[in-house]
Design a protein around this motif. Structure first.
Motif, PDB file in Angstrom:
ATOM      1  N   TYR A 164       0.945  -1.562  -0.258  1.00  0.00           N
ATOM      2  CA  TYR A 164       0.160   0.163   0.142  1.00  0.00           C
ATOM      3  C   TYR A 164       0.813   1.539  -0.090  1.00  0.00           C
ATOM      4  CZ  TYR A 164      -3.437   3.429   1.805  1.00  0.00           C
ATOM      5  OH  TYR A 164      -4.578   4.249   1.454  1.00  0.00           O
ATOM      6  N   THR A 165       0.904   2.334  -1.163  1.00  0.00           N
ATOM      7  CA  THR A 165       1.833   3.613  -1.400  1.00  0.00           C
ATOM      8  C   THR A 165       0.740   4.747  -1.310  1.00  0.00           C
ATOM      9  OG1 THR A 165       1.829   3.471  -3.508  1.00  0.00           O
ATOM     10  CG2 THR A 165       3.474   1.914  -2.266  1.00  0.00           C
ATOM     11  N   ALA A 166       1.111   6.087  -0.764  1.00  0.00           N
ATOM     12  CA  ALA A 166       0.532   6.870  -0.675  1.00  0.00           C
ATOM     13  C   ALA A 166       1.681   7.635  -1.144  1.00  0.00           C
ATOM     14  CB  ALA A 166      -0.346   7.207   0.362  1.00  0.00           C
ATOM     15  N   SER A 167       0.985   8.694  -2.252  1.00  0.00           N
ATOM     16  CA  SER A 167       1.749   9.614  -2.786  1.00  0.00           C
ATOM     17  C   SER A 167       1.149  11.208  -3.294  1.00  0.00           C
ATOM     18  CB  SER A 167       2.665   9.043  -3.615  1.00  0.00           C
ATOM     19  OG  SER A 167       2.858   9.852  -4.357  1.00  0.00           O
ATOM     20  N   LEU A 168       1.782  12.010  -2.287  1.00  0.00           N
ATOM     21  CA  LEU A 168       1.223  12.826  -1.766  1.00  0.00           C
ATOM     22  C   LEU A 168       1.472  14.764  -2.160  1.00  0.00           C
ATOM     23  CD1 LEU A 168       0.188  11.012   1.186  1.00  0.00           C
ATOM     24  CD2 LEU A 168      -2.343  13.660   0.710  1.00  0.00           C
ATOM     25  N   ILE A 212      -2.355  18.726  -3.847  1.00  0.00           N
ATOM     26  CA  ILE A 212      -2.602  19.247  -5.104  1.00  0.00           C
ATOM     27  C   ILE A 212      -3.039  18.243  -5.596  1.00  0.00           C
ATOM     28  CG2 ILE A 212      -1.611  19.527  -7.363  1.00  0.00           C
ATOM     29  CD1 ILE A 212       0.988  21.631  -5.513  1.00  0.00           C
ATOM     30  N   ASN A 213      -2.081  16.737  -5.191  1.00  0.00           N
ATOM     31  CA  ASN A 213      -2.311  15.794  -5.782  1.00  0.00           C
ATOM     32  C   ASN A 213      -2.457  14.201  -4.758  1.00  0.00           C
ATOM     33  OD1 ASN A 213      -2.800  13.267  -7.697  1.00  0.00           O
ATOM     34  ND2 ASN A 213      -1.220  13.751  -8.989  1.00  0.00           N
ATOM     35  N   GLU A 214      -3.332  13.747  -4.793  1.00  0.00           N
ATOM     36  CA  GLU A 214      -3.088  12.449  -3.214  1.00  0.00           C
ATOM     37  C   GLU A 214      -3.570  11.025  -4.569  1.00  0.00           C
ATOM     38  OE1 GLU A 214      -5.204  13.106  -0.480  1.00  0.00           O
ATOM     39  OE2 GLU A 214      -6.026  13.968  -0.667  1.00  0.00           O
ATOM     40  N   ARG A 215      -2.745  10.182  -4.124  1.00  0.00           N
ATOM     41  CA  ARG A 215      -2.740   9.330  -4.973  1.00  0.00           C
ATOM     42  C   ARG A 215      -2.286   7.705  -3.917  1.00  0.00           C
ATOM     43  NH1 ARG A 215      -2.464   6.896  -9.883  1.00  0.00           N
ATOM     44  NH2 ARG A 215      -2.252   8.912 -11.245  1.00  0.00           N
TER      45      ARG A 215
END
Lengths: 484, 184
Positions: A356-360, A392-395
């Motif tokens: 599980y990864t989160a990139s913000l 700005i962006n969350e993935r």
């Protein structure tokens, strides 16, 4: 070696070794190549700085250039002949030890006069009769002009130009202002300025408020000026921006700007630490000699990596989400984790969470209080505050592996992503701590600032509680020093 | 072994000054044997000598920008190799300062005449000498340093350098004569 044997031996040794050769030059070269040339092993941290730092530097150079133009215009205006910029029609001097009197009949006085006349004028005022212009105010009540103690003690001069043709003295590089203001309300109050040139006399480190201000206090009921011509008018020269607020104290600027690049490690419970980077601009507003309010805006990448598990925040959310999916957050979380919880519905394949990864990409607005230990000598400081902002962006990406119960060797992985942009704004959800050490570079400061950001609450749409720790490489523009 | 195609020394050095790794390799291979000959005399075994030589070449490449091209390259390289070898052996040399000089080791074999001395013969002979003696012998007799220079390099008095040299030569004479008699 006198012995022929010695000579023979020496010659033989030279001959043998000077012509020595073997077949291992290639191997030798390969060995040498292990050490040479030294691989350009730039520190990864330094490498990460370069791109963002260069970008920010260019951005701010542009901003600085844009900001410089108006200043030049102001200076040009300030240097215009005095005829176009009358300050005070006339002020009647008083024979008082504190009074400063200037001759009003010398309409052609230039800025240089104020420099030349300096302290002597103050003394002359006591001994010489003043020449009044025809516009002099009522003489019954005489205004007094008071100088601040600091100026008097430092032999600084407030050169007050009187008369319709008076030019505001201008020092090309450094200026102080002496505001002339009535102490009590009169029919017409006039605030004027008397310029002081103190390039050699006034210590820049002196208290700014006493250093640069001279006040003219007319007595009650005194109409100092020709009311018809100078009604209730601030007497700064036209287009000249009052600078007394921003030109005080150390390094001359009440507000300074900086750019910085940050390299940091994101940390969160159960997450592998991830190295990331960001860039930002900052501004420092001086509140007192040692205390600054520091704010700005920064953009930075944040990434978290959970191996085979969900973030604790989501794990908590998922339990109630199975029974009731009321909150938006839990809906989103359950949407991501759905395959794992829907496993019972599929007998053919059992999904298991592999990663599980989160990139913000965050847009952050920090508000910090900065305490400078010794602002006159160095830019060393500690800072504490909070950050607000948005993403700005969350993935968020979940990786699942599906294995069948009857063929465990057959597995398949799939990714599920959730992406959002500008989902929400968070306010003061991160605590900031930092310590900065500055190094002077061409009048500006290069600051190395280790920092720690501690999450107070969860951030982003998934409410993951993550922080960061790293180092800011900051370049603070101090601009030209202004002492007056 | 020389590279198949020799390139003019000036061109090699010029390109090395420009930082060409390819020409550095050519320079290395062209002067490898020469440097190894020096390294072997001070190190007495091939592995140590190779390390000395490689370290010396790295120093040479790093400082070749300062090399005066009008002077012989070999002399410049020799200085670097010698200094590198001395640096590496400095600890051994200090240790050897207090060693008694009289204990001669086994006599070398296969020495029939001076002209027949090969690299290995000479190295074997040198190995019979204490490190300090053979180092000073090399510095003075082969590489042309004077005693004052040697004293500076090894941080010993010049008089000690003379003594060590004298003992080294005496020992070598004995070794050579003995072996010549045995095999002559």
């Amino acid at each position: 070696m006198d012995d022929p044997l010695d000579n023979d031996l020496r010659n033989r040794i030279r001959e043998v070794f000077d012509n020595y050769d073997d077949e291992y030059a290639d191997e030798g070269w390969q060995l040498l190549r292990e050490k040479y040339p030294k691989k350009a092993r730039r520190s990864p941290v330094l490498w990460l700085w370069l791109g963002p730092a260069a970008a920010i530097l260019l951005l701010f150079l542009g901003i600085l250039l844009l900001n410089k133009k108006p200043e030049k215009e102001n200076k040009l205006v300030g240097n215009k002949p005095a005829i176009n910029h009358p300050i005070v029609k006339s002020i009647e001097p008083q024979k008082n030890s504190n009074n400063i009197v200037d001759k009003a009949d010398n309409a052609g006085n230039t800025a240089a006069d104020s420099v030349i006349n300096n302290l002597q004028k103050q003394k002359l005022a006591n001994n010489q009769p003043a020449n009044y212009s025809r516009n002099n105010i009522t003489k019954a009540n005489k205004p007094s002009i008071e100088m601040s103690n600091a100026i008097a003690n430092n032999n600084g001069i407030a050169d007050k130009k009187i008369g319709g043709n008076i030019q505001p003295p201008v020092s090309n590089t450094e200026q102080n202002f002496a505001a002339i203001s009535p102490t009590k309300t009169t029919e017409k109050q006039t605030v004027g300025i008397a310029k002081i040139d103190n390039t050699s006399k006034i210590d820049s480190s002196a208290n700014a408020s006493t250093q640069s201000m001279a006040t003219v206090k007319p007595n009650n009921g005194v109409n100092m000026l020709d009311e018809s011509k100078q009604p209730n008018k601030t007497v700064f020269a036209e287009n000249e921006v009052p600078k007394n607020k921003r030109d005080l104290g150390y390094r001359g600027r009440a507000i300074s700007f900086g750019i910085y690049a940050a390299t940091y490690v994101n940390y969160a419970s159960k997450s592998n630490n991830q190295i990331n980077e960001g860039i930002g601009i900052s501004s420092d507003v001086r509140l007192s000699r040692k205390l600054n309010l520091s704010t700005g805006i920064a953009i930075g990448q944040n990434s978290l990596n959970y191996n085979g598990q969900l973030p604790p925040e989501q794990s908590k959310l998922l339990a109630p989400a199975n029974s009731s999916a009321n909150s938006a957050v839990s809906n989103k979380a359950s949407a991501l984790a759905a395959p794992a919880y829907a496993a019972n519905a599929f007998f053919a394949a059992t999904p298991s969470l592999k990663n599980y990864t989160a990139s913000l990409v965050g847009l952050e607005i920090p508000i910090n209080m900065k305490y400078k230990f010794n602002p006159e000598k160095s830019a060393t400081f500690v800072s504490i505050g909070v950050s607000s902002g948005t993403f700005i962006n969350e993935r968020y990406t979940s990786t699942y592996a599906y294995t069948t119960p009857f063929a465990s060797n057959l597995s398949q992985t799939t990714n599920q992503s959730l992406q959002q942009k500008f989902n929400s704004f968070y306010f003061a959800k991160t605590l900031n701590f930092s310590f900065g050490k500055g190094y002077r570079l061409s009048g500006n400061d290069l600051i190395i600032e280790p920092f720690l950001k501690y999450p107070i609450e969860g951030l982003g749409s998934q409410q993951i509680k993550f922080g960061s720790g790293g180092v800011n490489l900051k370049f603070n523009f101090q601009g030209k020093r202004r002492n007056d | 072994m020389h590279p198949p195609q020799r390139i003019a020394e000036d061109e090699l050095i010029r390109q090395c000054k420009a930082g060409s790794l390819r020409y550095q390799e050519l320079l290395y291979k062209q002067f490898y044997g020469y440097a190894m000959g020096i390294g072997l005399r001070y190190s007495l075994n091939r592995d140590d000598a190779l390390e000395v030589v490689n370290d010396a070449f790295i120093k040479a490449f790093n400082s070749i920008g300062n090399y005066d091209i009008t002077k012989p390259f070999k002399a410049w390289l020799r200085t670097i190799v010698v200094n590198t070898a001395i640096d590496r052996r400095r600890k051994d040399l200090k240790h050897q300062l207090n060693i008694e000089l009289d204990n001669a080791g086994p006599i070398i074999s296969h020495v029939n005449a001076m002209d027949s001395l090969g690299v290995q013969d000479i190295l074997n002979m040198m190995k019979e000498l204490p490190v300090m003696q053979i180092t000073i012998f090399n510095l003075y007799e082969i590489d042309g340093y004077n005693h004052d220079e040697i004293a500076d390099m090894l941080n010993i008095p010049a008089s000690s350098s003379r003594v060590y040299l004298s003992r080294a030569k005496e020992k070598l004479r004995k070794l050579i004569k003995t072996e010549t008699q045995n095999h002559g």
